[in-house]
Motif scaffolding. Sequence first.
Motif, PDB file in Angstrom:
ATOM      1  N   PRO A 140       3.959  -4.685   9.254  1.00  0.00           N
ATOM      2  CA  PRO A 140       3.930  -4.061   7.931  1.00  0.00           C
ATOM      3  C   PRO A 140       2.981  -2.869   7.905  1.00  0.00           C
ATOM      4  O   PRO A 140       1.844  -2.955   7.437  1.00  0.00           O
ATOM      5  N   GLY A 141       3.454  -1.726   8.389  1.00  0.00           N
ATOM      6  CA  GLY A 141       2.593  -0.555   8.524  1.00  0.00           C
ATOM      7  C   GLY A 141       2.410   0.274   7.276  1.00  0.00           C
ATOM      8  O   GLY A 141       1.700   1.276   7.296  1.00  0.00           O
ATOM      9  N   GLY A 142       3.057  -0.142   6.160  1.00  0.00           N
ATOM     10  CA  GLY A 142       2.934   0.612   4.926  1.00  0.00           C
ATOM     11  C   GLY A 142       3.639   1.959   4.998  1.00  0.00           C
ATOM     12  O   GLY A 142       4.432   2.212   5.913  1.00  0.00           O
ATOM     13  N   TYR A 143       3.347   2.842   4.056  1.00  0.00           N
ATOM     14  CA  TYR A 143       4.013   4.143   4.010  1.00  0.00           C
ATOM     15  C   TYR A 143       3.150   5.146   3.259  1.00  0.00           C
ATOM     16  O   TYR A 143       2.133   4.778   2.640  1.00  0.00           O
ATOM     17  N   ARG A 144       3.542   6.398   3.339  1.00  0.00           N
ATOM     18  CA  ARG A 144       2.872   7.458   2.575  1.00  0.00           C
ATOM     19  C   ARG A 144       3.828   7.943   1.506  1.00  0.00           C
ATOM     20  O   ARG A 144       4.972   8.304   1.797  1.00  0.00           O
ATOM     21  N   CYS A 145       3.369   7.958   0.264  1.00  0.00           N
ATOM     22  CA  CYS A 145       4.212   8.333  -0.873  1.00  0.00           C
ATOM     23  C   CYS A 145       4.483   9.836  -0.891  1.00  0.00           C
ATOM     24  O   CYS A 145       3.824  10.612  -0.201  1.00  0.00           O
ATOM     25  N   ASN A 146       5.422  10.235  -1.733  1.00  0.00           N
ATOM     26  CA  ASN A 146       5.763  11.658  -1.896  1.00  0.00           C
ATOM     27  C   ASN A 146       4.539  12.511  -2.146  1.00  0.00           C
ATOM     28  O   ASN A 146       4.429  13.626  -1.636  1.00  0.00           O
ATOM     29  N   TYR A 147       3.611  12.002  -2.941  1.00  0.00           N
ATOM     30  CA  TYR A 147       2.467  12.798  -3.362  1.00  0.00           C
ATOM     31  C   TYR A 147       1.259  12.624  -2.456  1.00  0.00           C
ATOM     32  O   TYR A 147       0.164  13.066  -2.788  1.00  0.00           O
ATOM     33  N   GLY A 148       1.466  11.953  -1.316  1.00  0.00           N
ATOM     34  CA  GLY A 148       0.413  11.906  -0.314  1.00  0.00           C
ATOM     35  C   GLY A 148      -0.445  10.670  -0.285  1.00  0.00           C
ATOM     36  O   GLY A 148      -1.226  10.484   0.649  1.00  0.00           O
ATOM     37  N   SER A 149      -0.350   9.804  -1.284  1.00  0.00           N
ATOM     38  CA  SER A 149      -1.157   8.586  -1.280  1.00  0.00           C
ATOM     39  C   SER A 149      -0.521   7.533  -0.370  1.00  0.00           C
ATOM     40  O   SER A 149       0.662   7.597  -0.046  1.00  0.00           O
ATOM     41  N   PHE A 150      -1.320   6.556   0.041  1.00  0.00           N
ATOM     42  CA  PHE A 150      -0.860   5.501   0.947  1.00  0.00           C
ATOM     43  C   PHE A 150      -0.677   4.191   0.192  1.00  0.00           C
ATOM     44  O   PHE A 150      -1.385   3.911  -0.768  1.00  0.00           O
ATOM     45  N   SER A 151       0.262   3.371   0.680  1.00  0.00           N
ATOM     46  CA  SER A 151       0.520   2.102   0.011  1.00  0.00           C
ATOM     47  C   SER A 151       1.191   1.110   0.966  1.00  0.00           C
ATOM     48  O   SER A 151       1.908   1.522   1.889  1.00  0.00           O
ATOM     49  N   GLY A 152       0.931  -0.180   0.749  1.00  0.00           N
ATOM     50  CA  GLY A 152       1.774  -1.215   1.332  1.00  0.00           C
ATOM     51  C   GLY A 152       1.398  -1.778   2.687  1.00  0.00           C
ATOM     52  O   GLY A 152       2.129  -2.624   3.210  1.00  0.00           O
ATOM     53  N   ILE A 153       0.278  -1.389   3.288  1.00  0.00           N
ATOM     54  CA  ILE A 153      -0.037  -1.958   4.591  1.00  0.00           C
ATOM     55  C   ILE A 153      -0.260  -3.466   4.445  1.00  0.00           C
ATOM     56  O   ILE A 153      -0.870  -3.931   3.490  1.00  0.00           O
ATOM     57  N   GLY A 154       0.307  -4.228   5.351  1.00  0.00           N
ATOM     58  CA  GLY A 154       0.252  -5.685   5.262  1.00  0.00           C
ATOM     59  C   GLY A 154       1.353  -6.287   4.420  1.00  0.00           C
ATOM     60  O   GLY A 154       1.616  -7.488   4.502  1.00  0.00           O
ATOM     61  N   GLU A 155       2.017  -5.464   3.628  1.00  0.00           N
ATOM     62  CA  GLU A 155       3.026  -5.946   2.689  1.00  0.00           C
ATOM     63  C   GLU A 155       4.434  -5.449   2.976  1.00  0.00           C
ATOM     64  O   GLU A 155       5.406  -6.129   2.649  1.00  0.00           O
ATOM     65  N   ILE A 156       4.531  -4.242   3.550  1.00  0.00           N
ATOM     66  CA  ILE A 156       5.849  -3.639   3.698  1.00  0.00           C
ATOM     67  C   ILE A 156       5.920  -2.789   4.974  1.00  0.00           C
ATOM     68  O   ILE A 156       4.933  -2.172   5.373  1.00  0.00           O
ATOM     69  N   GLY A 157       7.070  -2.814   5.613  1.00  0.00           N
ATOM     70  CA  GLY A 157       7.342  -1.935   6.740  1.00  0.00           C
ATOM     71  C   GLY A 157       8.612  -1.160   6.436  1.00  0.00           C
ATOM     72  O   GLY A 157       9.607  -1.747   5.993  1.00  0.00           O
ATOM     73  N   ILE A 158       8.581   0.157   6.642  1.00  0.00           N
ATOM     74  CA  ILE A 158       9.736   1.011   6.338  1.00  0.00           C
ATOM     75  C   ILE A 158      10.020   1.897   7.552  1.00  0.00           C
ATOM     76  O   ILE A 158       9.101   2.515   8.103  1.00  0.00           O
ATOM     77  N   TRP A 159      11.306   1.964   7.933  1.00  0.00           N
ATOM     78  CA  TRP A 159      11.713   2.753   9.099  1.00  0.00           C
ATOM     79  C   TRP A 159      12.829   3.723   8.720  1.00  0.00           C
ATOM     80  O   TRP A 159      13.797   3.359   8.053  1.00  0.00           O
TER      81      TRP A 159
END
Length: 200
Positions: A140-159
């Motif tokens: 669950p590496g998380g992601y970077r939002c459109n506006y540059g903030s980070f979210s979701g590490i430990g909770e979500i993985g997106i490829w």
Amino acid sequence: MKKLFSLILLLSFTIKAQDVTIGTQTWTSKNLNVGTYRNGDAILQVKSTEEWDSLSTGAWCYYEDKGENGTKYGKLYNWYAVNDPRGLAPKGYHIPTDQEWTILADYLDGESKAGTKMKSTNGWVNNGNGTNTSGFEGFPGGYRCNYGSFSGIGEIGIWWSLSEATTYNVWIRLMVSNFGHLERGGYDWPQGHSVRCLRD
């Protein structure tokens, strides 16, 4: 000579250990963590939230700009890097299309069950770990939002996939800690997501 032969064997094992065969496909077993395109040109590393939001070229970052996150989760790339004609995937590999992700999910008994089989056995919060019976080892590496903030590490993985859903929107695959699904969705170009590669 004996030492050289041992080194060659070790190198061969290391290279093969980076791949996992699932059905008819051979995937890398780790998220991509390169800072150059296939031709050697550098990909821009962007730390600034404001700069990430205004990008129209390829870029990468580590989650929360911490290099130690790259060791486990790889880099997060925007769509411009994924879709660059110079090629983000190393030689002999490519970014999977939406259809190729679907082939993977179907082999693992469909989207509703594939996530559990693809998730790593550790690192997911809220008892969301998987069995990793596929060998994919999705963290669950998380992601970077459109506006540059980070979210979701430990909770979500997106490829990322290599297939556009609509204008400025691309098909992705995601896994969430409290579900066993491999979800399909359309996400925006500026976001930063993980990348897995398929062998040609």
